[in-house]
Design a protein around this motif. Structure first.
Motif, PDB file in Angstrom:
ATOM      1  N   LYS A  84       0.788  -1.200   0.048  1.00  8.95           N
ATOM      2  CA  LYS A  84      -0.026   0.016   0.034  1.00  8.95           C
ATOM      3  C   LYS A  84       0.809   1.265  -0.104  1.00  8.95           C
ATOM      4  O   LYS A  84       0.671   2.299  -0.456  1.00  8.95           O
ATOM      5  N   ARG A  85       1.928   1.197   0.645  1.00 10.13           N
ATOM      6  CA  ARG A  85       2.969   2.681   0.714  1.00 10.13           C
ATOM      7  C   ARG A  85       3.519   2.691  -0.608  1.00 10.13           C
ATOM      8  O   ARG A  85       3.420   3.861  -1.465  1.00 10.13           O
ATOM      9  N   ALA A  86       3.708   1.723  -1.386  1.00 10.05           N
ATOM     10  CA  ALA A  86       4.243   1.642  -2.854  1.00 10.05           C
ATOM     11  C   ALA A  86       3.141   2.409  -3.727  1.00 10.05           C
ATOM     12  O   ALA A  86       3.675   2.734  -4.659  1.00 10.05           O
ATOM     13  N   ALA A  87       1.963   1.919  -3.578  1.00 10.94           N
ATOM     14  CA  ALA A  87       1.015   2.345  -4.533  1.00 10.94           C
ATOM     15  C   ALA A  87       0.384   3.686  -4.207  1.00 10.94           C
ATOM     16  O   ALA A  87      -0.677   3.981  -4.638  1.00 10.94           O
ATOM     17  N   MET A  88       0.701   4.346  -3.003  1.00 10.23           N
ATOM     18  CA  MET A  88       0.118   5.465  -2.556  1.00 10.23           C
ATOM     19  C   MET A  88       0.102   6.563  -3.556  1.00 10.23           C
ATOM     20  O   MET A  88       1.317   6.771  -4.180  1.00 10.23           O
ATOM     21  N   SER A  89      -0.913   6.985  -4.135  1.00 10.45           N
ATOM     22  CA  SER A  89      -1.176   8.347  -4.873  1.00 10.45           C
ATOM     23  C   SER A  89      -2.165   9.349  -4.590  1.00 10.45           C
ATOM     24  O   SER A  89      -2.967   8.688  -3.982  1.00 10.45           O
ATOM     25  N   PRO A  90      -2.357  10.567  -5.028  1.00 11.51           N
ATOM     26  CA  PRO A  90      -3.217  11.243  -4.883  1.00 11.51           C
ATOM     27  C   PRO A  90      -4.688  10.577  -5.327  1.00 11.51           C
ATOM     28  O   PRO A  90      -5.711  10.796  -4.823  1.00 11.51           O
ATOM     29  N   ALA A  91      -4.659   9.957  -6.424  1.00 16.76           N
ATOM     30  CA  ALA A  91      -5.739   9.248  -6.818  1.00 16.76           C
ATOM     31  C   ALA A  91      -6.349   8.066  -6.394  1.00 16.76           C
ATOM     32  O   ALA A  91      -7.543   7.757  -6.445  1.00 16.76           O
ATOM     33  N   ASP A  92      -5.442   7.366  -5.754  1.00 17.23           N
ATOM     34  CA  ASP A  92      -5.849   5.916  -5.010  1.00 17.23           C
ATOM     35  C   ASP A  92      -5.046   6.036  -3.649  1.00 17.23           C
ATOM     36  O   ASP A  92      -3.755   5.662  -4.098  1.00 17.23           O
ATOM     37  N   ARG A 114     -10.502   6.729  -2.972  1.00 18.78           N
ATOM     38  CA  ARG A 114     -10.243   6.984  -4.488  1.00 18.78           C
ATOM     39  C   ARG A 114     -10.741   8.392  -4.903  1.00 18.78           C
ATOM     40  O   ARG A 114     -11.886   8.726  -4.771  1.00 18.78           O
ATOM     41  N   ASP A 115      -9.792   8.988  -5.836  1.00 20.57           N
ATOM     42  CA  ASP A 115     -10.269  10.286  -6.184  1.00 20.57           C
ATOM     43  C   ASP A 115     -10.937  11.228  -4.886  1.00 20.57           C
ATOM     44  O   ASP A 115     -11.818  11.879  -4.993  1.00 20.57           O
ATOM     45  N   PHE A 116      -9.986  11.346  -4.098  1.00 19.66           N
ATOM     46  CA  PHE A 116     -10.624  11.872  -2.722  1.00 19.66           C
ATOM     47  C   PHE A 116     -10.752  13.425  -2.941  1.00 19.66           C
ATOM     48  O   PHE A 116     -11.777  14.286  -2.270  1.00 19.66           O
ATOM     49  N   ALA A 117      -9.770  14.010  -3.495  1.00 16.39           N
ATOM     50  CA  ALA A 117      -9.824  15.419  -3.837  1.00 16.39           C
ATOM     51  C   ALA A 117     -11.156  15.976  -4.399  1.00 16.39           C
ATOM     52  O   ALA A 117     -11.754  16.975  -3.935  1.00 16.39           O
ATOM     53  N   VAL A 118     -12.029  14.946  -5.294  1.00 16.10           N
ATOM     54  CA  VAL A 118     -13.245  15.280  -5.651  1.00 16.10           C
ATOM     55  C   VAL A 118     -14.294  14.560  -4.725  1.00 16.10           C
ATOM     56  O   VAL A 118     -15.338  15.573  -4.317  1.00 16.10           O
ATOM     57  N   ALA A 119     -14.173  13.408  -4.567  1.00 19.39           N
ATOM     58  CA  ALA A 119     -15.218  12.627  -3.885  1.00 19.39           C
ATOM     59  C   ALA A 119     -15.314  13.018  -2.419  1.00 19.39           C
ATOM     60  O   ALA A 119     -16.480  12.999  -1.834  1.00 19.39           O
ATOM     61  N   ARG A 120     -14.421  13.303  -1.941  1.00 22.54           N
ATOM     62  CA  ARG A 120     -14.090  13.565  -0.288  1.00 22.54           C
ATOM     63  C   ARG A 120     -14.925  12.260   0.463  1.00 22.54           C
ATOM     64  O   ARG A 120     -15.579  12.463   1.493  1.00 22.54           O
ATOM     65  N   THR A 221      -1.100  16.602   9.382  1.00 23.10           N
ATOM     66  CA  THR A 221      -1.995  16.697   8.582  1.00 23.10           C
ATOM     67  C   THR A 221      -1.852  17.428   7.232  1.00 23.10           C
ATOM     68  O   THR A 221      -2.181  17.056   6.199  1.00 23.10           O
ATOM     69  N   GLU A 222      -0.980  18.555   7.523  1.00 23.31           N
ATOM     70  CA  GLU A 222      -0.846  19.324   6.355  1.00 23.31           C
ATOM     71  C   GLU A 222       0.019  18.998   5.369  1.00 23.31           C
ATOM     72  O   GLU A 222      -0.200  19.175   4.318  1.00 23.31           O
ATOM     73  N   GLN A 223       0.910  18.254   5.769  1.00 24.37           N
ATOM     74  CA  GLN A 223       2.019  17.882   4.891  1.00 24.37           C
ATOM     75  C   GLN A 223       1.445  16.722   4.048  1.00 24.37           C
ATOM     76  O   GLN A 223       1.608  16.532   2.710  1.00 24.37           O
ATOM     77  N   VAL A 224       0.504  15.875   4.727  1.00 24.93           N
ATOM     78  CA  VAL A 224      -0.292  14.820   4.143  1.00 24.93           C
ATOM     79  C   VAL A 224      -1.102  15.421   2.918  1.00 24.93           C
ATOM     80  O   VAL A 224      -1.395  14.734   1.881  1.00 24.93           O
ATOM     81  N   ARG A 225      -1.868  16.320   3.390  1.00 22.31           N
ATOM     82  CA  ARG A 225      -2.932  17.125   2.620  1.00 22.31           C
ATOM     83  C   ARG A 225      -2.281  17.591   1.186  1.00 22.31           C
ATOM     84  O   ARG A 225      -2.602  17.481   0.316  1.00 22.31           O
ATOM     85  N   GLU A 226      -1.077  18.139   1.533  1.00 17.72           N
ATOM     86  CA  GLU A 226      -0.204  18.671   0.167  1.00 17.72           C
ATOM     87  C   GLU A 226       0.051  17.599  -0.461  1.00 17.72           C
ATOM     88  O   GLU A 226      -0.017  17.582  -1.917  1.00 17.72           O
ATOM     89  N   PHE A 227       0.864  16.451  -0.099  1.00 15.39           N
ATOM     90  CA  PHE A 227       1.260  15.117  -0.872  1.00 15.39           C
ATOM     91  C   PHE A 227       0.095  14.426  -1.647  1.00 15.39           C
ATOM     92  O   PHE A 227      -0.244  14.228  -2.769  1.00 15.39           O
ATOM     93  N   LEU A 228      -1.448  14.664  -1.063  1.00 22.82           N
ATOM     94  CA  LEU A 228      -2.582  13.913  -1.584  1.00 22.82           C
ATOM     95  C   LEU A 228      -3.291  15.014  -2.383  1.00 22.82           C
ATOM     96  O   LEU A 228      -4.215  14.890  -2.813  1.00 22.82           O
ATOM     97  N   ARG A 229      -2.838  16.223  -2.328  1.00 21.27           N
ATOM     98  CA  ARG A 229      -3.285  17.338  -3.180  1.00 21.27           C
ATOM     99  C   ARG A 229      -4.974  17.580  -2.802  1.00 21.27           C
ATOM    100  O   ARG A 229      -5.699  17.805  -3.512  1.00 21.27           O
ATOM    101  N   ILE A 230      -4.943  17.613  -1.527  1.00 23.58           N
ATOM    102  CA  ILE A 230      -6.058  17.969  -0.828  1.00 23.58           C
ATOM    103  C   ILE A 230      -6.379  19.538  -0.619  1.00 23.58           C
ATOM    104  O   ILE A 230      -5.420  20.031   0.204  1.00 23.58           O
ATOM    105  N   ARG A 231      -7.361  19.981  -1.002  1.00 18.56           N
ATOM    106  CA  ARG A 231      -7.387  21.761  -0.723  1.00 18.56           C
ATOM    107  C   ARG A 231      -8.561  21.969  -0.188  1.00 18.56           C
ATOM    108  O   ARG A 231      -9.659  21.311  -0.052  1.00 18.56           O
TER     109      ARG A 231
END
Length: 231
Positions: A84-92, A114-120, A221-231
Motif C-alpha cells: 500500500k505504501r508503494a501504491a500511494m497516490s493522490p488518486a488512490d 479514490r479520487d478523494f480530492a473530488v469525492a471526499r 495533516t498539512e504535509q499529508v494534504r499537500e502530498f494527496l493534493r487535498i485543498r
C-alpha cells in the motif's frame, strides 16, 4: 464544536522538499494514539496480529489472511502494508495507522479513498488483537480515525462495510451514528455471504457530539494534504 471536543493541530509548514510526509501523521486522544508506523512499529503490529484476532471458525475479513502460522500471518501484514505504501497516490490511497494504547501496539486502523480530492469519501477498516478486545477500544479507535478523516483531511462522507454475521463490527458502526446504506451478496471463502454497507456524513458526525472523542490532537495533516493534493 463543543469545547470538550476541541481539536488541536500540530503541523510544521508544508514543504515540497519533504519526500514522504506520512511518518509525522498521528491522531491522539488521552492514552489512545493512531500513528503512522515505521518498519519497527509495523513489525510490532504484525506480531499482535500473529498472536490471534478471532476464533478459528470465523472469517470477519474479505480474505483469509489470518489463517496460517503466526509467521505467515505476520508476513502478510508486512507485505500488505508495504504494498500500500508503494501504491500511494493522490488518486488512490490507503493510510494504515498503528493503534497504540498507552504506547502499546494493539492493532491497525485504516482508511482508503479514490479520487478523494473530488469525492471526499473514505472507507474505513480495522483489526484489533484479541488481548485488546472487549474493552470498547474498537469504537474509540474508529472514532479517532473519523476525527482525522473529517477534521484533519476534510472528508465529507465515511463509509464502512461488514459481513452480516460480524456483530462486533456492526455494533461499533451503529454506536458511531452510521446509517444503513444497502446490502449485497459477495463470495466469502467460496460461499455466498451477505455484506452490510453503512454511511456517515460530516454533518451527522459534527451534530453528534456523543460519538466524538475529547481533546483530539492531530499531527502531520498539512504535509499529508499537500502530498494527496487535498485543498
Amino acid at each position: 464544536m463543543e469545547s470538550d471536543h476541541e481539536t488541536t493541530t500540530q503541523d510544521a509548514e508544508p514543504s515540497a522538499t519533504v519526500p514522504w510526509p506520512f511518518p509525522d501523521l498521528s491522531a491522539r486522544s488521552g492514552g489512545l494514539e493512531l500513528r503512522y508506523p515505521d518498519d519497527e512499529l509495523l513489525v510490532a503490529v504484525a506480531t499482535v496480529a500473529a498472536a490471534g484476532l478471532h476464533a478459528e471458525h470465523l472469517l470477519p475479513f474479505n480474505s483469509p489472511w489470518t489463517r496460517g502460522t503466526p509467521v505467515e500471518v505476520a508476513r502478510r501484514v508486512l507485505a500488505y502494508a508495504w504494498g500500500k505504501r508503494a501504491a500511494m497516490s493522490p488518486a488512490d490511497w490507503t493510510i494504515d495507522l498503528a493503534v497504540l494504547v498507552d504506547g502499546v501496539p494493539a492493532g491497525l486502523q485504516g482508511m482508503t479513498a479514490r479520487d478523494f480530492a473530488v469525492a471526499r469519501t473514505v472507507k474505513t477498516g480495522s483489526w484489533l488483537g484479541r488481548a485488546h478486545q472487549g474493552r470498547g477500544l474498537g469504537t474509540r479507535m474508529r472514532a479517532l480515525m473519523l476525527h482525522l478523516a473529517f477534521a484533519g483531511l476534510g472528508a465529507e462522507v465515511a463509509s464502512t462495510a461488514a459481513w452480516a454475521d460480524n456483530g462486533p463490527s456492526i455494533g461499533v458502526t451503529r454506536k458511531l451514528g452510521y446509517m444503513p446504506n444497502g446490502r449485497q451478496v459477495e463470495s466469502r471463502d467460496g460461499r455466498a455471504a451477505e455484506k452490510l454497507q453503512y454511511r456517515l456524513t460530516r454533518a451527522d458526525w459534527e451534530e453528534n457530539a456523543a460519538v466524538r472523542l475529547p481533546d483530539v490532537t492531530l499531527t502531520g495533516t498539512e504535509q499529508v494534504r499537500e502530498f494527496l493534493r487535498i485543498r
